[in-house]
Design a protein around this motif. Structure first.
Motif, short mmCIF file in Angstrom:
data_model
loop_
_atom_site.label_atom_id
_atom_site.label_comp_id
_atom_site.label_asym_id
_atom_site.label_seq_id
_atom_site.Cartn_x
_atom_site.Cartn_y
_atom_site.Cartn_z
N LEU A 1 0.83 -1.20 0.00
CA LEU A 1 0.00 0.00 0.00
C LEU A 1 0.87 1.26 0.00
O LEU A 1 0.61 2.21 -0.74
CB LEU A 1 -0.93 -0.01 1.21
N ARG A 2 1.90 1.26 0.81
CA ARG A 2 2.81 2.42 0.84
C ARG A 2 3.53 2.60 -0.50
O ARG A 2 3.74 3.72 -0.95
CB ARG A 2 3.82 2.27 1.97
N PHE A 3 3.88 1.50 -1.14
CA PHE A 3 4.52 1.59 -2.45
C PHE A 3 3.57 2.24 -3.46
O PHE A 3 3.97 3.13 -4.22
CB PHE A 3 4.96 0.22 -2.98
N ILE A 4 2.32 1.82 -3.45
CA ILE A 4 1.33 2.39 -4.37
C ILE A 4 1.18 3.88 -4.11
O ILE A 4 1.21 4.70 -5.04
CB ILE A 4 -0.02 1.66 -4.25
N ARG A 5 1.03 4.24 -2.85
CA ARG A 5 0.88 5.66 -2.48
C ARG A 5 2.11 6.47 -2.89
O ARG A 5 2.00 7.54 -3.48
CB ARG A 5 0.64 5.76 -0.98
N ASP A 6 3.30 5.94 -2.62
CA ASP A 6 4.53 6.65 -2.95
C ASP A 6 4.72 6.76 -4.47
O ASP A 6 5.22 7.77 -4.97
CB ASP A 6 5.74 5.96 -2.32
N SER A 7 4.30 5.73 -5.20
CA SER A 7 4.38 5.77 -6.66
C SER A 7 3.52 6.89 -7.22
O SER A 7 3.94 7.62 -8.11
CB SER A 7 3.94 4.44 -7.27
N GLN A 8 2.32 7.00 -6.68
CA GLN A 8 1.43 8.07 -7.13
C GLN A 8 2.01 9.44 -6.77
O GLN A 8 1.94 10.37 -7.58
CB GLN A 8 0.05 7.92 -6.51
N ALA A 9 2.58 9.56 -5.60
CA ALA A 9 3.18 10.83 -5.19
C ALA A 9 4.34 11.21 -6.11
O ALA A 9 4.60 12.39 -6.33
CB ALA A 9 3.66 10.75 -3.74
N ALA A 10 4.99 10.22 -6.68
CA ALA A 10 6.10 10.47 -7.61
C ALA A 10 5.60 10.73 -9.03
O ALA A 10 6.41 10.99 -9.93
CB ALA A 10 7.05 9.28 -7.61
N GLY A 11 4.28 10.66 -9.23
CA GLY A 11 3.73 10.97 -10.55
C GLY A 11 3.38 9.77 -11.39
O GLY A 11 2.95 9.93 -12.54
N LEU A 12 3.54 8.58 -10.87
CA LEU A 12 3.18 7.39 -11.64
C LEU A 12 1.68 7.15 -11.55
O LEU A 12 1.04 7.48 -10.56
CB LEU A 12 3.93 6.15 -11.13
N SER A 13 1.14 6.55 -12.57
CA SER A 13 -0.27 6.19 -12.57
C SER A 13 -0.45 4.89 -11.80
O SER A 13 0.52 4.15 -11.54
CB SER A 13 -0.78 6.01 -14.00
N LEU A 14 -1.69 4.59 -11.47
CA LEU A 14 -1.97 3.31 -10.81
C LEU A 14 -1.59 2.15 -11.72
O LEU A 14 -1.09 1.12 -11.26
CB LEU A 14 -3.45 3.22 -10.42
N SER A 15 -1.80 2.33 -13.01
CA SER A 15 -1.44 1.29 -13.97
C SER A 15 0.07 1.05 -13.95
O SER A 15 0.53 -0.10 -13.98
CB SER A 15 -1.91 1.70 -15.36
N GLU A 16 0.83 2.13 -13.92
CA GLU A 16 2.29 1.99 -13.89
C GLU A 16 2.76 1.35 -12.59
O GLU A 16 3.65 0.49 -12.59
CB GLU A 16 2.94 3.36 -14.08
#
Length: 139
Positions: free
Chosen positions: A47-62
Motif C-alpha cells: 500500500l505504501r509503495f502504491i501511495r509513494d508511486s502516485q506521489a512520484a507521478g506514476l499512474s496506478l497502472s504503472e
C-alpha cells in the motif's frame, strides 16, 4: 490488522484499499471467522509503495505494472528508471508549454495596458483578446 488500521498506517482511506483490491493492485486478504479482512505487514508495504508511486507521478497502472513484475520475481530497476525518465520528459514539455502560454498572456496584458477602454465599441469582441488586431498592427 483490520482495514481501518491498514488504511490509517498507509495514509489512505479504507475505501481506497477496497478500490485497490478491486482493480488488482492489492490482493484480497484472508478473512477472519467474523468476515473481517485481516492484513499483514506485506499489505502495508504494498500500500505504501502504491501511495509513494502516485506521489512520484506514476499512474496506478504503472505502479501495478511494477508490482506485477516484482510479484513475478523480475527486476524492476531499469523499467522504473525508464518510467521516471519518461515522466521527466513529459514534465519538461508541460513546463515549456506553460512558459509559452505565460509569454502570450504577458504580451496580452502589456497590450491591454496600452488600450483605451473608450475604443472598445464592438459588442461581440474584446479588444484585449482580439489577436488579429494585434497581429495586423491595427491596435
Amino acid at each position: 490488522m483490520q482495514i481501518g488500521e491498514l488504511a490509517a498506517r498507509g495514509g489512505v482511506t479504507a475505501k481506497t484499499v477496497r478500490y485497490y483490491e478491486s482493480i488488482g493492485l492489492m490482493t484480497a486478504p484472508e478473512r477472519r471467522a467474523n468476515g473481517y479482512r485481516e492484513y499483514g505487514e506485506g499489505a502495508l508495504e504494498r500500500l505504501r509503495f502504491i501511495r509513494d508511486s502516485q506521489a512520484a507521478g506514476l499512474s496506478l497502472s504503472e505502479a501495478g505494472e511494477i508490482l506485477r513484475m516484482k510479484d513475478e520475481g523480475e527486476s524492476t530497476c531499469e523499467h522504473s528508471r525508464a518510467m521516471v525518465d519518461r515522466h521527466l520528459r513529459d514534465i519538461d514539455a508541460q513546463i515549456a508549454s506553460l512558459l509559452a502560454a505565460k509569454a502570450e498572456l504577458t504580451a496580452l496584458s502589456r497590450r491591454a495596458e496600452a488600450l483605451d477602454p473608450a475604443n472598445c465599441t464592438d459588442p461581440h469582441r474584446c479588444q484585449v483578446l482580439a489577436l488579429d488586431l494585434a497581429v495586423s498592427g491595427k491596435v
